[in-house]
Design a protein around this motif. Structure first.
Motif, PDB file in Angstrom:
ATOM      1  N   ILE A  17       0.846  -1.200   0.000  1.00 45.57           N
ATOM      2  CA  ILE A  17       0.000   0.000   0.000  1.00 45.57           C
ATOM      3  C   ILE A  17       0.881   1.248   0.000  1.00 45.57           C
ATOM      4  CG2 ILE A  17      -1.796   1.277   1.244  1.00 45.57           C
ATOM      5  CD1 ILE A  17      -2.733  -1.434   0.123  1.00 45.57           C
ATOM      6  N   ILE A  18       1.849   1.270   0.889  1.00 42.84           N
ATOM      7  CA  ILE A  18       2.823   2.358   1.004  1.00 42.84           C
ATOM      8  C   ILE A  18       4.211   1.715   0.946  1.00 42.84           C
ATOM      9  CG2 ILE A  18       3.723   4.222   2.453  1.00 42.84           C
ATOM     10  CD1 ILE A  18       0.886   4.846   1.680  1.00 42.84           C
ATOM     11  N   ALA A  19       5.053   2.171   0.038  1.00 37.39           N
ATOM     12  CA  ALA A  19       6.392   1.598  -0.131  1.00 37.39           C
ATOM     13  C   ALA A  19       7.233   1.775   1.135  1.00 37.39           C
ATOM     14  CB  ALA A  19       7.094   2.263  -1.311  1.00 37.39           C
ATOM     15  N   ALA A  20       8.141   0.844   1.377  1.00 40.04           N
ATOM     16  CA  ALA A  20       9.045   0.903   2.529  1.00 40.04           C
ATOM     17  C   ALA A  20      10.079   2.003   2.295  1.00 40.04           C
ATOM     18  CB  ALA A  20       9.723  -0.444   2.736  1.00 40.04           C
ATOM     19  N   GLN A  21       9.761   3.188   2.807  1.00 41.47           N
ATOM     20  CA  GLN A  21      10.637   4.345   2.615  1.00 41.47           C
ATOM     21  C   GLN A  21      10.718   5.232   3.849  1.00 41.47           C
ATOM     22  OE1 GLN A  21       8.924   7.273  -0.156  1.00 41.47           O
ATOM     23  NE2 GLN A  21       7.020   6.100  -0.084  1.00 41.47           N
ATOM     24  N   TYR A  22      10.077   4.812   4.943  1.00 43.14           N
ATOM     25  CA  TYR A  22       9.974   5.664   6.125  1.00 43.14           C
ATOM     26  C   TYR A  22      10.774   5.109   7.294  1.00 43.14           C
ATOM     27  CZ  TYR A  22       6.351   7.735   3.342  1.00 43.14           C
ATOM     28  OH  TYR A  22       5.680   8.344   2.317  1.00 43.14           O
ATOM     29  N   GLU A  23      11.311   6.017   8.113  1.00 38.93           N
ATOM     30  CA  GLU A  23      12.067   5.649   9.307  1.00 38.93           C
ATOM     31  C   GLU A  23      11.147   5.090  10.386  1.00 38.93           C
ATOM     32  OE1 GLU A  23      14.029   9.305  10.460  1.00 38.93           O
ATOM     33  OE2 GLU A  23      14.502   9.662   8.365  1.00 38.93           O
ATOM     34  N   ASP A  24       9.899   5.564  10.416  1.00 39.92           N
ATOM     35  CA  ASP A  24       8.926   5.133  11.416  1.00 39.92           C
ATOM     36  C   ASP A  24       7.526   5.397  10.873  1.00 39.92           C
ATOM     37  OD1 ASP A  24       7.905   4.143  13.785  1.00 39.92           O
ATOM     38  OD2 ASP A  24       8.728   5.731  15.044  1.00 39.92           O
ATOM     39  N   ILE A  25       6.572   4.628  11.329  1.00 39.51           N
ATOM     40  CA  ILE A  25       5.155   4.830  11.008  1.00 39.51           C
ATOM     41  C   ILE A  25       4.397   4.711  12.315  1.00 39.51           C
ATOM     42  CG2 ILE A  25       3.141   3.916   9.802  1.00 39.51           C
ATOM     43  CD1 ILE A  25       5.000   2.925   7.613  1.00 39.51           C
ATOM     44  N   TRP A  26       3.441   5.622  12.535  1.00 36.91           N
ATOM     45  CA  TRP A  26       2.778   5.675  13.829  1.00 36.91           C
ATOM     46  C   TRP A  26       1.315   6.048  13.706  1.00 36.91           C
ATOM     47  CZ3 TRP A  26       1.923  10.015  17.516  1.00 36.91           C
ATOM     48  CH2 TRP A  26       1.733   9.569  18.822  1.00 36.91           C
ATOM     49  N   ASN A  27       0.485   5.466  14.549  1.00 36.09           N
ATOM     50  CA  ASN A  27      -0.889   5.879  14.797  1.00 36.09           C
ATOM     51  C   ASN A  27      -1.801   5.817  13.575  1.00 36.09           C
ATOM     52  OD1 ASN A  27      -2.959   6.744  16.446  1.00 36.09           O
ATOM     53  ND2 ASN A  27      -2.576   8.890  16.035  1.00 36.09           N
ATOM     54  N   PHE A  28      -2.017   4.642  13.050  1.00 39.38           N
ATOM     55  CA  PHE A  28      -2.925   4.455  11.925  1.00 39.38           C
ATOM     56  C   PHE A  28      -4.357   4.611  12.415  1.00 39.38           C
ATOM     57  CE2 PHE A  28      -5.466   1.996   8.965  1.00 39.38           C
ATOM     58  CZ  PHE A  28      -4.941   2.402   7.753  1.00 39.38           C
ATOM     59  N   GLN A  29      -5.051   5.680  11.999  1.00 41.88           N
ATOM     60  CA  GLN A  29      -6.435   5.934  12.390  1.00 41.88           C
ATOM     61  C   GLN A  29      -7.175   6.636  11.272  1.00 41.88           C
ATOM     62  OE1 GLN A  29      -6.383   8.296  15.974  1.00 41.88           O
ATOM     63  NE2 GLN A  29      -6.624   6.486  17.240  1.00 41.88           N
ATOM     64  N   ASN A  30      -8.420   6.266  11.072  1.00 35.49           N
ATOM     65  CA  ASN A  30      -9.309   6.948  10.128  1.00 35.49           C
ATOM     66  C   ASN A  30      -8.712   7.069   8.727  1.00 35.49           C
ATOM     67  OD1 ASN A  30     -11.174   7.394  12.238  1.00 35.49           O
ATOM     68  ND2 ASN A  30     -10.033   9.193  12.865  1.00 35.49           N
ATOM     69  N   GLY A  31      -7.924   6.080   8.313  1.00 38.99           N
ATOM     70  CA  GLY A  31      -7.324   6.119   6.988  1.00 38.99           C
ATOM     71  C   GLY A  31      -6.102   7.002   6.866  1.00 38.99           C
ATOM     72  N   ASN A  32      -5.640   7.550   7.985  1.00 38.57           N
ATOM     73  CA  ASN A  32      -4.460   8.413   7.996  1.00 38.57           C
ATOM     74  C   ASN A  32      -3.386   7.802   8.879  1.00 38.57           C
ATOM     75  OD1 ASN A  32      -5.925  10.374   6.544  1.00 38.57           O
ATOM     76  ND2 ASN A  32      -6.746  11.192   8.429  1.00 38.57           N
ATOM     77  N   LEU A  33      -2.146   8.131   8.597  1.00 41.79           N
ATOM     78  CA  LEU A  33      -1.065   7.696   9.459  1.00 41.79           C
ATOM     79  C   LEU A  33       0.055   8.705   9.441  1.00 41.79           C
ATOM     80  CD1 LEU A  33       1.485   6.124   7.652  1.00 41.79           C
ATOM     81  CD2 LEU A  33      -0.534   4.813   7.116  1.00 41.79           C
ATOM     82  N   TRP A  34       0.818   8.706  10.528  1.00 37.09           N
ATOM     83  CA  TRP A  34       1.995   9.551  10.638  1.00 37.09           C
ATOM     84  C   TRP A  34       3.195   8.770  10.143  1.00 37.09           C
ATOM     85  CZ3 TRP A  34       1.838  14.583  11.548  1.00 37.09           C
ATOM     86  CH2 TRP A  34       0.742  15.112  12.212  1.00 37.09           C
ATOM     87  N   VAL A  35       4.036   9.417   9.334  1.00 34.76           N
ATOM     88  CA  VAL A  35       5.253   8.787   8.826  1.00 34.76           C
ATOM     89  C   VAL A  35       6.435   9.708   9.079  1.00 34.76           C
ATOM     90  CG1 VAL A  35       4.087   7.404   7.061  1.00 34.76           C
ATOM     91  CG2 VAL A  35       4.873   9.696   6.486  1.00 34.76           C
ATOM     92  N   LYS A  36       7.572   9.101   9.386  1.00 37.63           N
ATOM     93  CA  LYS A  36       8.788   9.875   9.631  1.00 37.63           C
ATOM     94  C   LYS A  36       9.775   9.593   8.513  1.00 37.63           C
ATOM     95  CE  LYS A  36      12.184  10.887  13.196  1.00 37.63           C
ATOM     96  NZ  LYS A  36      12.678  10.475  14.538  1.00 37.63           N
ATOM     97  N   LYS A  37      10.227  10.661   7.870  1.00 39.74           N
ATOM     98  CA  LYS A  37      11.193  10.549   6.783  1.00 39.74           C
ATOM     99  C   LYS A  37      12.155  11.725   6.885  1.00 39.74           C
ATOM    100  CE  LYS A  37      11.481   9.754   1.823  1.00 39.74           C
ATOM    101  NZ  LYS A  37      10.699   9.578   0.594  1.00 39.74           N
ATOM    102  N   ASP A  38      13.444  11.454   6.754  1.00 38.73           N
ATOM    103  CA  ASP A  38      14.479  12.496   6.852  1.00 38.73           C
ATOM    104  C   ASP A  38      14.367  13.285   8.154  1.00 38.73           C
ATOM    105  OD1 ASP A  38      15.418  11.725   4.330  1.00 38.73           O
ATOM    106  OD2 ASP A  38      14.053  13.109   3.322  1.00 38.73           O
TER     107      ASP A  38
END
Length: 64
Positions: A17-38
């Motif tokens: 669904i989302i390519a492996a490109q993030y340092e961290d992924i957090w709090n999947f809710q309501n179709g949204n998620l937080w991602v950490k990059k750079d």
């Protein structure tokens, strides 16, 4: 999922669904998620894969 020390999202059938490109992924809710990059965080809307917020240095919960 994790690949080469980066994180992404797959569905229950194992499709990416989302390519492996993030340092961290957090709090999947309501179709949204937080991602950490750079070193900064952004919110992504998963169905369109579009960033829907600016980049932040830190995120966290606020409770009453």
């Amino acid at each position: 999922m994790q690949k080469d020390r980066k994180f992404g999202i797959i569905d229950t059938a194992g499709r990416e669904i989302i390519a492996a490109q993030y340092e961290d992924i957090w709090n999947f809710q309501n179709g949204n998620l937080w991602v950490k990059k750079d070193g900064t965080w952004s919110m992504i809307e998963t169905s369109s894969r579009k960033i829907i917020s600016n980049r932040y240095e830190e995120i966290g919960w606020i409770s009453n």
